[in-house]
Design a protein around this motif. Structure first.
Motif, PDB file in Angstrom:
ATOM      1  N   THR A  40       0.843  -1.195   0.000  1.00  0.00           N
ATOM      2  CA  THR A  40       0.000   0.000   0.000  1.00  0.00           C
ATOM      3  C   THR A  40       0.881   1.250   0.000  1.00  0.00           C
ATOM      4  OG1 THR A  40      -1.525  -1.253   1.373  1.00  0.00           O
ATOM      5  CG2 THR A  40      -1.913   1.094   1.224  1.00  0.00           C
ATOM      6  N   GLU A  93      -6.892  -2.661  -7.344  1.00  0.00           N
ATOM      7  CA  GLU A  93      -7.156  -3.562  -6.210  1.00  0.00           C
ATOM      8  C   GLU A  93      -7.611  -4.932  -6.700  1.00  0.00           C
ATOM      9  OE1 GLU A  93      -6.226  -2.395  -3.428  1.00  0.00           O
ATOM     10  OE2 GLU A  93      -6.634  -0.238  -3.307  1.00  0.00           O
ATOM     11  N   ALA A  96      -2.516  -5.569  -4.100  1.00  0.00           N
ATOM     12  CA  ALA A  96      -1.733  -5.757  -2.885  1.00  0.00           C
ATOM     13  C   ALA A  96      -0.781  -6.926  -3.132  1.00  0.00           C
ATOM     14  CB  ALA A  96      -2.654  -6.050  -1.709  1.00  0.00           C
ATOM     15  N   LEU A 129      -9.168  -1.027   1.426  1.00  0.00           N
ATOM     16  CA  LEU A 129      -8.613  -0.524   0.181  1.00  0.00           C
ATOM     17  C   LEU A 129      -8.161   0.925   0.328  1.00  0.00           C
ATOM     18  CD1 LEU A 129     -11.248  -2.175  -2.139  1.00  0.00           C
ATOM     19  CD2 LEU A 129      -9.120  -3.123  -1.254  1.00  0.00           C
ATOM     20  N   GLY A 130      -7.615   1.469  -0.756  1.00  0.00           N
ATOM     21  CA  GLY A 130      -6.917   2.742  -0.667  1.00  0.00           C
ATOM     22  C   GLY A 130      -7.770   3.986  -0.661  1.00  0.00           C
ATOM     23  N   GLN A 138      -2.101  -5.693   4.042  1.00  0.00           N
ATOM     24  CA  GLN A 138      -2.868  -4.673   3.326  1.00  0.00           C
ATOM     25  C   GLN A 138      -3.508  -3.706   4.322  1.00  0.00           C
ATOM     26  OE1 GLN A 138      -3.081  -3.893   0.277  1.00  0.00           O
ATOM     27  NE2 GLN A 138      -5.028  -2.867  -0.137  1.00  0.00           N
ATOM     28  N   GLY A 190      -0.981  -1.564   6.041  1.00  0.00           N
ATOM     29  CA  GLY A 190      -0.466  -0.507   5.170  1.00  0.00           C
ATOM     30  C   GLY A 190      -1.262   0.777   5.220  1.00  0.00           C
ATOM     31  N   ARG A 191      -2.416   0.756   5.889  1.00  0.00           N
ATOM     32  CA  ARG A 191      -3.219   1.988   5.996  1.00  0.00           C
ATOM     33  C   ARG A 191      -2.599   2.989   6.969  1.00  0.00           C
ATOM     34  NH1 ARG A 191      -8.083   2.575   3.517  1.00  0.00           N
ATOM     35  NH2 ARG A 191      -7.306   4.680   3.768  1.00  0.00           N
ATOM     36  N   ARG A 229       1.514   6.299   6.581  1.00  0.00           N
ATOM     37  CA  ARG A 229       1.721   6.846   5.235  1.00  0.00           C
ATOM     38  C   ARG A 229       2.383   8.225   5.264  1.00  0.00           C
ATOM     39  NH1 ARG A 229      -3.350   5.419   1.311  1.00  0.00           N
ATOM     40  NH2 ARG A 229      -3.474   3.202   1.729  1.00  0.00           N
TER      41      ARG A 229
END
Length: 954
Positions: free
Chosen positions: A79, A190, A227, A349-350, A373, A376-377, A380
């Motif tokens: 991510t 995704e 991912a 998701l992103g 995944q 990874g949020r 950032r």
């Protein structure tokens, strides 16, 4: 320092200090950069720098150069590694070179499309001094006037979602001709989410899209963003039926991330609430991931209610919320109004919700891929971040807590799709034929499995061949509407019984399990009790009610082996894989206290059994092992039941699947195998490839199952080893020790002593389809038609046909090849002749002729062996065709009159004309019957005006 202080606080907190199973620090890394050759056009290079990107990462360069070459590409990196630039740069570059270029961007969520449109507009707006690259979103929220404008003047880049491609673009491809002609790129964001049922559906949507592109003369390059998964090239190649190259080494930088594994005895939900409150005191922006909608709602509700000052800063977020509710939560999180959001995988998701510091995972997400995944949020923004994995009592959670080194070293799982799923394949072949008639020579339809399915659909009448047999048409105008991509059945709406407002939705396959009458449903902190489930209208009605309990179903299951695909020895046992028929009967539901989960009562339910065919594997237990266990006074049924639960719990280690995607059943004596067996199967009609994919690692599956049972410290079984939260029989009977002994005994080598008296399984012969078998030709058949004395209007309606009377009946007898006319007083004699025949043929004979005849005498005409051609037509097509229509197109002959003329002749006393007309009808009916019997079809003109074949088996 806030994250480090938070971790120190955890380690010093009395509730956590002794229950931290692992704390791993994942160091950050520097960026690895690259340069494009050739470099970007000057305008585009300036625009990229304007976004704050001074140089591209090495994986971005590798991917962009592959896309430039027209190579189908999948980028599977963590991510926040800049994947959107990878596809935006070559697309914009191509538009600069050729303004006729078009690109289709597919996003799994509407919010992702909104985020990407903003990013693209920033990029393209800086490239062009005049009109930028045009881009538009086409989804369910797009107003009708805007949709028409997009179709009329398609943008360079169209952003949409799988459902819109399936329902609004492919069926109306003529309106998208300009866009499809110029389609150069298909970008799928995704793509790891396209697995299981959704992925198997999308495999066919992509095949339909590629077919349409060929029709309009384009051949787009597919670009996938994913991912990190274990098989990106294999997955995307199977998904889109293209050869894909994978880019998996990321050149993006990352900041330090802490990962804490917590195994607290007080329960995951209570620990989560403590961690949320502590994070909010420190102003840490937090995302919490739960495994179910219900737990998402409960944790958000409990966390808010226990600290009133934080109530406005916490919210739940999940699928089933209305779109406007989700957009508002995303906005509030991104702008800092919220500190904590509690979500299902819907926020995995992103979607841009701003920089986050802390990620709490309430339970292991079911796969290594999903774990990283979600992790990874956070982090950032370049700051240190923290991920806390709180174990639940689930077997897989406890396995990870006991083997943390294994977790951190495990490669990501493989994504699974199954385009060969016959249920889904049939639905999409029907859609493809409706979009564009299928020609026999098209490459896709010459693949053996597809050709076989087409032949069976044609034989059944789902697809209709053209008069010359070269093309296949759908028998429906819009089959796409009955195909739900995110499930195997239609979606059910959940409606507030008080206000009438829609409060959520649920997939049809889950509706009977989650929204039965009496079920507790939670929405945004409010409890509802379902009062009605209307299967026909696909609506569940729920009333808002404060309750102190939750509900779950009880059921029992049976399974039948339909086909054996493979079978191999495992110690002294056998493991098989193949097609199964599963019958599940829901018998009732439990009410359990929310606090402590104590059982309050069991309420019976009367629900029709759910029957579906799927794929699965099974473990055959030798009779000698059963006898040995019972000799040792061990509970055999409790043992195999415990093995089933433990194996299902650990199976997601071998495939990217949730345990809710998997079903199981233990049978002490299976009639086909002649011995005890444990079945594990895909929980979706047709199968989605989970169990067939795991079959090759069956030995490792049952080895790890034994390890879970052996190492669990409990005495008699618990959710960490052999108890299942979704067991239809309430985890009864379960015997942990018997399961351990059973698996140990199965590891012993196969000896002659174990072979003695071993039953030979009675596996079914390879399936033959009904279309392969023709019924025997009757030795003697008759064809009958009846004309009446009175009209339906005269007797008070068609339902009173018994009162219409008989003017004449004409019977053709194949034995004498002669037509005989019978009057009303002769009907009993005619009945005697009919009873001597092997078959009576007619057109609407059951619903009309027999009703009329029954009014003249006491004969039971309905018991005669009868072929009603109109009934057969209706079964095939779902609508009726007239005798005149069928005979005109099949035989080139038409009726000489109609029933109204015959009624007028009766009043005029012209029996000669009635007899002549009725005899002609019988002759047409006979000739249609013989044509269908000999050729296997009739001809008719469908609603589009095309002459097509109607398959018949007479």
């Amino acid at each position: 320092m806030a994250v480090k202080n938070y971790i120190e606080g955890m380690k010093n907190h009395e509730a956590f200090v002794h229950h931290i199973a692992a704390h791993k620090v994942i160091p950050g890394r520097e960026a690895s950069l690259g340069e494009l050759a050739p470099p970007l056009p000057e305008a585009l290079a300036v625009a990229v720098k304007g976004l704050g990107v001074d140089a591209l990462y090495s994986h971005q360069v590798e991917a962009i150069e592959a896309i430039r070459r027209g190579q189908h590409t999948v980028v599977a990196t963590p991510t926040a590694s800049g994947k959107s630039l990878i596809y935006n740069i070559p697309v914009v570059e191509k538009v600069l070179e050729d303004p006729g270029t078009r690109a289709l961007y597919l996003f799994p969520l509407k919010a992702l499309a909104q985020d990407q449109l903003k990013a693209l507009e920033r990029l393209s707006g800086a490239v062009f001094a005049g009109e930028p690259v045009t881009a538009a979103i086409y989804d369910g929220d797009t107003p009708p006037y805007e949709r028409k404008k997009i179709r009329t003047r398609p943008p360079h880049i169209l952003m949409t979602n799988p459902e819109m491609l399936h329902l609004s673009i492919l069926p109306y491809h003529a309106s998208w001709a300009e866009f499809l002609r110029g389609l150069s790129y298909v970008v799928v964001d995704e793509v790891h989410t396209l697995k299981g049922v959704m992925g198997s559906h999308m495999a066919w949507v992509f095949r339909r899209l590629k077919r349409m592109c060929r029709y309009y003369g384009s051949d787009p390059c597919f670009v996938f963003s994913s991912a990190t998964i274990g098989n990106p090239a294999e997955h995307t190649s199977l998904l889109a039926d293209v050869e894909t190259s994978a880019i998996t080494e990321s050149g993006s930088p990352s900041s330090t991330k802490h990962f804490v594994m917590l195994n607290t005895p007080e329960g995951a939900s209570q620990a989560t609430i403590k961690l949320i409150h502590s994070a909010m005191h420190r102003k840490l922006r937090t995302i919490v991931y739960c495994q179910s909608r219900k737990m998402t709602e409960l944790i958000a509700m409990w966390a808010a209610s226990k600290k009133a000052e934080f109530g406005e800063k916490i919210t739940a977020y999940r699928s089933g919320f209305l779109p406007e509710e989700r957009r508002e939560i995303e906005r509030r999180m991104a702008e800092g109004e919220l500190l904590t959001v509690v979500s299902t995988s819907a926020l995995e998701l992103g979607i841009d919700i701003g920089g986050l510091d802390l990620c709490i995972l309430v339970g292991y997400p079911g796969s290594v891929m999903a774990t990283w995944q979600r992790a990874g949020r956070v982090g950032r923004s370049g700051r240190e971040s923290l991920v806390v994995l709180i174990a639940q009592e689930d077997a897989l959670d406890q396995y990870m807590m006991n083997h943390p080194d294994l977790f951190f070293s495990m490669p990501p799982e493989k994504a699974v799709v199954n385009p060969a799923n016959e249920v889904l394949m049939g639905k999409h072949l029907d859609c493809a034929a409706a979009e564009l008639p299928i020609r026999r020579g098209e490459p896709l339809f010459q693949q053996p499995a597809v050709a076989d399915k087409l032949a069976r659909m044609e034989a059944y009448g789902t697809l209709l061949a053209s008069a010359d047999g070269d093309m296949l048409f759908s028998h429906r105008k819009f089959p796409q509407r009955s195909v739900a991509l995110r499930g195997t059945g239609d979606t059910f709406d959940i409606v507030d019984g008080g206000s009438g407002e829609m409060i959520g939705s649920v997939d049809g396959h889950r509706a009977v399990r989650e929204t039965y009458a009496g079920a507790v449903y939670i929405h945004r902190g409010d409890s509802y009790v379902v009062t009605e489930l209307d299967m026909d209208k696909r609506v569940a009605v729920a009333e808002k009610r404060r309750v102190h309990y939750f509900t779950r179903i009880r059921s029992h299951k049976e399974t039948e082996i339909l086909e054996v695909m493979d079978r191999k020895p495992l110690g002294n046992a056998w493991v098989g894989v193949g097609k199964l028929k599963v019958t599940e009967t829901i018998t009732g539901y439990e009410k359990r206290l929310v606090k402590g989960q104590r059982l309050l009562t069991v309420i019976p339910l009367d629900v029709p059994p759910q029957v579906f065919e799927t794929e699965g594997l099974w473990l055959e237990v030798p009779e000698a092992v059963r006898v040995a266990m019972e000799t040792e006074q061990r509970h055999f049924m409790g043992g195999i039941h415990a093995v089933e639960h433990a194996a299902i719990g650990i199976l997601p280690l071998f495939a990217m699947a949730d345990r809710n995607d998997i079903g199981g059943i233990s049978i002490p004596h299976h009639p086909q195998l002649g011995k005890g067996a444990v079945f594990i199967y895909d929980g979706f009609p047709g199968g989605i490839g989970i169990c067939s994919g795991v079959f090759g690692e069956a030995d490792a599956l049952f080895e790890k199952t034994l390890s879970v049972i052996t190492t669990c410290p409990c005495d008699t079984g618990c959710p960490a080893c052999v108890h299942s939260p979704k067991c239809g029989s309430g985890n009864r009977p379960i015997d942990k020790e018997a399961s351990r002994v059973l698996l140990e005994k199965l590891k012993e080598p196969l000896t002659e002593a174990l072979r003695v008296g071993e039953p030979v399984p009675r596996f079914p012969a390879p399936a033959r389809h009904s279309s392969d078998e023709k019924p025997p030709v009757p030795r003697r058949f008759g064809v009958l038609d009846v004309e009446t004395r009175r009209s339906a209007q005269e007797v008070g309606g068609w339902g009173r046909a018994r009162l219409m009377g008989v003017s004449c009946a004409v019977l053709y007898d194949s034995e004498t090849d002669a037509f005989t006319t019978w009057t009303e007083d002769q009907i009993p004699d005619m009945a005697k002749v009919l009873k001597e025949m092997d078959l009576v043929v007619g057109f609407n004979i059951r619903r009309f002729d027999y009703d009329v005849l029954s009014g003249t005498c006491g004969v039971d005409f309905y018991s005669l062996p009868t072929l009603d051609m109109l009934e057969e037509v209706h079964k095939r097509l779902g609508y009726r065709l007239s005798l005149d229509h069928l005979s005109g197109h099949t035989l080139g002959a038409e009726k000489s009159a109609d029933g109204l003329a015959a009624l007028a002749w009766w009043k005029e006393g012209r029996m000669d004309l009635i007899e002549e007309y009725c005899t002609k009808d019988v002759a047409l009916t006979r000739d249609l019957y013989l044509f269908g019997r000999e050729n296997g079809h009739l001809l008719f003109q469908n609603k589009a005006g095309t002459l097509v074949r109607l398959p018949v088996v007479w």
